[in-house]
Design a protein around this motif. Structure first.
Motif, PDB file in Angstrom:
ATOM      1  N   ASP A 197       0.839  -1.192   0.000  1.00 31.50           N
ATOM      2  CA  ASP A 197       0.000   0.000   0.000  1.00 31.50           C
ATOM      3  C   ASP A 197       0.879   1.247   0.000  1.00 31.50           C
ATOM      4  OD1 ASP A 197       0.995   0.208   2.554  1.00 31.50           O
ATOM      5  OD2 ASP A 197      -0.900  -0.222   3.557  1.00 31.50           O
ATOM      6  N   SER A 198       0.272   2.402   0.135  1.00 27.13           N
ATOM      7  CA  SER A 198       1.014   3.661   0.040  1.00 27.13           C
ATOM      8  C   SER A 198       1.997   3.854   1.187  1.00 27.13           C
ATOM      9  CB  SER A 198       0.038   4.835   0.001  1.00 27.13           C
ATOM     10  OG  SER A 198      -0.765   4.860   1.174  1.00 27.13           O
ATOM     11  N   LEU A 199       1.821   3.136   2.286  1.00 28.17           N
ATOM     12  CA  LEU A 199       2.723   3.277   3.432  1.00 28.17           C
ATOM     13  C   LEU A 199       3.887   2.296   3.377  1.00 28.17           C
ATOM     14  CD1 LEU A 199       0.087   3.759   6.290  1.00 28.17           C
ATOM     15  CD2 LEU A 199       1.330   5.510   5.011  1.00 28.17           C
ATOM     16  N   ARG A 200       3.915   1.426   2.364  1.00 28.99           N
ATOM     17  CA  ARG A 200       5.013   0.481   2.130  1.00 28.99           C
ATOM     18  C   ARG A 200       5.240  -0.461   3.318  1.00 28.99           C
ATOM     19  NH1 ARG A 200       7.207   5.426   0.993  1.00 28.99           N
ATOM     20  NH2 ARG A 200       8.801   5.167   2.616  1.00 28.99           N
ATOM     21  N   GLY A 201       4.165  -0.840   3.992  1.00 31.06           N
ATOM     22  CA  GLY A 201       4.278  -1.772   5.102  1.00 31.06           C
ATOM     23  C   GLY A 201       4.687  -1.140   6.416  1.00 31.06           C
ATOM     24  N   ILE A 202       4.926   0.159   6.440  1.00 32.18           N
ATOM     25  CA  ILE A 202       5.309   0.853   7.673  1.00 32.18           C
ATOM     26  C   ILE A 202       4.055   1.132   8.500  1.00 32.18           C
ATOM     27  CG2 ILE A 202       6.303   2.985   8.595  1.00 32.18           C
ATOM     28  CD1 ILE A 202       8.121   3.029   6.114  1.00 32.18           C
ATOM     29  N   ILE A 203       4.158   0.944   9.807  1.00 33.91           N
ATOM     30  CA  ILE A 203       3.007   1.042  10.706  1.00 33.91           C
ATOM     31  C   ILE A 203       3.225   2.181  11.690  1.00 33.91           C
ATOM     32  CG2 ILE A 203       1.694  -0.197  12.490  1.00 33.91           C
ATOM     33  CD1 ILE A 203       2.837  -2.782  11.042  1.00 33.91           C
TER      34      ILE A 203
END
Length: 560
Positions: A309-315
């Motif tokens: 997704d747009s966050l590239r897996g970063i949470i």
């Protein structure tokens, strides 16, 4: 590779719809299929491009064409896939057979003819479609252990002929030859604080405890953070027969039930192979040998198997909200293992600080960078690295210190050294080396330039020592009518061997080189032998031009 959420789901859907022929190909061996390595398995600087098929720890097993077609490429190399055959099939695919000990029949005649035409052992050939046709099940070669193989086996690939993308062979019906009821093994989970975040009161990556649940899944300890985090796993897969620890096929992650990261080893290009060093926690790999697969992209990189997704897996943790993060790891056969991770916002004071920064220099991955001191410099083109980082750089004691190899390099950088020590008469014997290892070096006067792909300490190395040639079984002045081969061990202590050539009674003859044993071997051919006395000459040259010549003579009667 930054994809909007819609593109992420569309891409995953299209990937799942690709259809491959299931009964077109036959296995390349006539023994039961057992894998010692699978497609996408994590290897040094690359993803594995096919299957490694066990050959009962033996060389010399029959290797067959998996379908009708023609030999479109043959490569004979001392490294990589060693002796390797490529067969193009009329349905749009190409099969590849590597680490062979020998080619067979018309293929071998073609190879031998080319060896003598080019007067070289390492050759690459591209036969035309009508030159070397093959039929399904035709014997084409014998299995071996040539090239960079670490033991006897057959390396087997299937590629898209037009794009040359490698494709997982499992899709072509070979799943019928493999029994797998075992789910992948998840041995460890790591959490990474990003952008100055704190996680579980640490500003450094942490191992997260996992507890096995009654249903066979894992529940991780709560992760508490005040900022952005990413996760990584150590996971392998096994089947019911081979027992080797192979790579996993599919990994998906979900945040509060929504998929946010996925990779599946379907197909990819050779240009993408080196992205494995961004795909894993490279620093940990260099320090411990453990390949932790990261489930996020701090900086985007163009590895096509990853869908995100747009966050590239970063949470990012949210105040007053506990999030649930789930990792699912599965094989091609649907065996699945998973970890659930509770994530909670927390502002506790960190007890473990970031690692201190001791370097004076900073490198941006997307910009050209040049460092220079005294008579030495290094130039990094944009894209040399995967992330920005603090670099250690210095020049002292006639060495250039370029950080260390815990930071991965994606493409070549250039090292330049101006010599003020050696006389002109010795400069042709100098090269730029990491330790004594050779890097291809260009000299212009007193300036030396080399390209490299590994960070570390480099300097000019003087090599005036010629290569060594030792005959395995002395033949000087002897009658050797019953001897089928002659063998030498060759070596070079510094710049390494560049070429080797053997001459029998004045004619160039083929010597095959095996880099793992450093042995070169010639199989006698009556065409180059004479009745009675024969003269043999062997010449070996290293990478800076030092050469050694070995000469001997022997007697032989022609065999009837």
């Amino acid at each position: 590779m930054k994809l909007p959420v819609l593109a992420f789901f569309v891409s995953c859907f299209l990937s799942a719809q690709t259809q491959y022929p299931k009964d077109y190909f036959r296995p390349p061996l006539d023994i039961p299929m057992q894998l010692s390595g699978n497609f996408g398995e994590l290897r040094p600087n690359h993803f594995h491009a096919g299957f490694d098929l066990k050959t009962n720890q033996r060389e010399g097993l029959n290797v067959y064409a998996i379908a009708d077609g023609y030999v479109s490429r043959i490569k004979i190399s001392t490294f990589g896939n060693g002796k390797c055959i490529y067969i193009t099939h009329p349905n749009g695919y190409t099969s590849v057979y590597g680490h062979l000990s020998a080619t067979i029949g018309p293929i071998q005649d073609y190879v031998k003819k080319t060896h003598y035409q080019e007067k070289a052992y390492e050759i690459e050939m591209f036969p035309k479609p009508g030159e070397l046709p093959v039929t399904k099940g035709q014997l084409i070669a014998l299995s071996g252990n040539t090239g960079s193989s670490e033991g006897p086996h057959l390396h087997f690939e299937i590629r898209d002929t037009k794009t040359e993308f490698v494709i997982n062979p499992i899709f072509f019906g070979f799943d019928q030859n493999i029994k797998d009821t075992k789910k992948p093994t998840l041995s460890s989970l790591y959490v990474y604080p990003l952008d100055n975040a704190t996680v579980n009161q640490s500003k450094q990556p942490l191992l997260v405890n996992m507890a096995l649940q009654k249903d066979g899944t894992y529940l991780a300890s709560k992760v508490k953070t005040n900022g952005k985090i990413g996760f990584g796993i150590n996971a392998v897969d096994t089947d019911d027969v081979s027992f080797n620890k192979n790579g996993v096929f599919n990994v998906s992650t979900f945040l509060n039930g929504n998929q946010n990261y996925n990779y599946q080893f379907n197909t990819y290009s050779f240009d993408e192979m080196r992205y494995i060093n961004a795909f894993i926690d490279y620093y940990r790999y260099k320090k411990t040998g453990q390949r932790v697969q990261k489930l996020f992209m701090k900086t985007p990189f163009a590895l096509s198997i990853i869908k995100t997704d747009s966050l590239r897996g970063i949470i990012s943790a949210q105040p007053n909200l506990t999030s649930m993060y789930r990792i699912e790891v599965s094989d091609y056969f649907g065996n699945l293992n998973s970890i659930t991770v509770p994530i909670e916002y927390d502002t506790a004071t960190p007890l473990v600080p970031e690692e201190p920064v001791t370097s004076k220099y900073f490198v941006k991955y997307n910009r050209d960078t040049n460092f220079e001191k005294d008579n030495m410099s290094v130039f990094f083109p944009a894209g040399t690295f995967y992330d920005d980082f603090n670099m250690n750089f210095d020049v002292r004691n006639n060495k250039i210190y370029i950080h260390d190899d815990t930071v991965p390099v994606h493409s070549n950088f250039a090292i330049t050294i101006k010599d003020s020590i050696y006389p002109e008469s010795l400069r042709d014997k100098l090269y730029i080396g990491k330790g004594t290892s050779y890097n291809g070096t260009i000299r212009k006067g007193d300036v030396f330039t080399a390209k490299a792909k590994i960070l570390g300490t480099y300097g000019l190395v003087l090599d005036t020592i010629p290569p060594v040639i030792k005959i395995t079984k002395p033949v000087e002045g002897k009658w050797i009518s019953d001897q089928k081969k002659i063998e030498f061990t060759i070596g070079d202590s510094l710049s390494g061997i560049k070429s080797y050539n053997g001459y029998l009674n004045g004619s160039w003859v083929l010597f095959e080189y095996e880099n793992k044993t450093r042995k070169i071997t010639h199989t006698f051919d009556d065409q180059y032998l004479t009745e009675g006395e024969n003269f043999l000459k062997m010449e070996v040259v290293d990478n800076v031009g030092n050469s050694t010549i070995f000469e001997t003579h022997f007697f032989r009667s022609q065999q009837k």
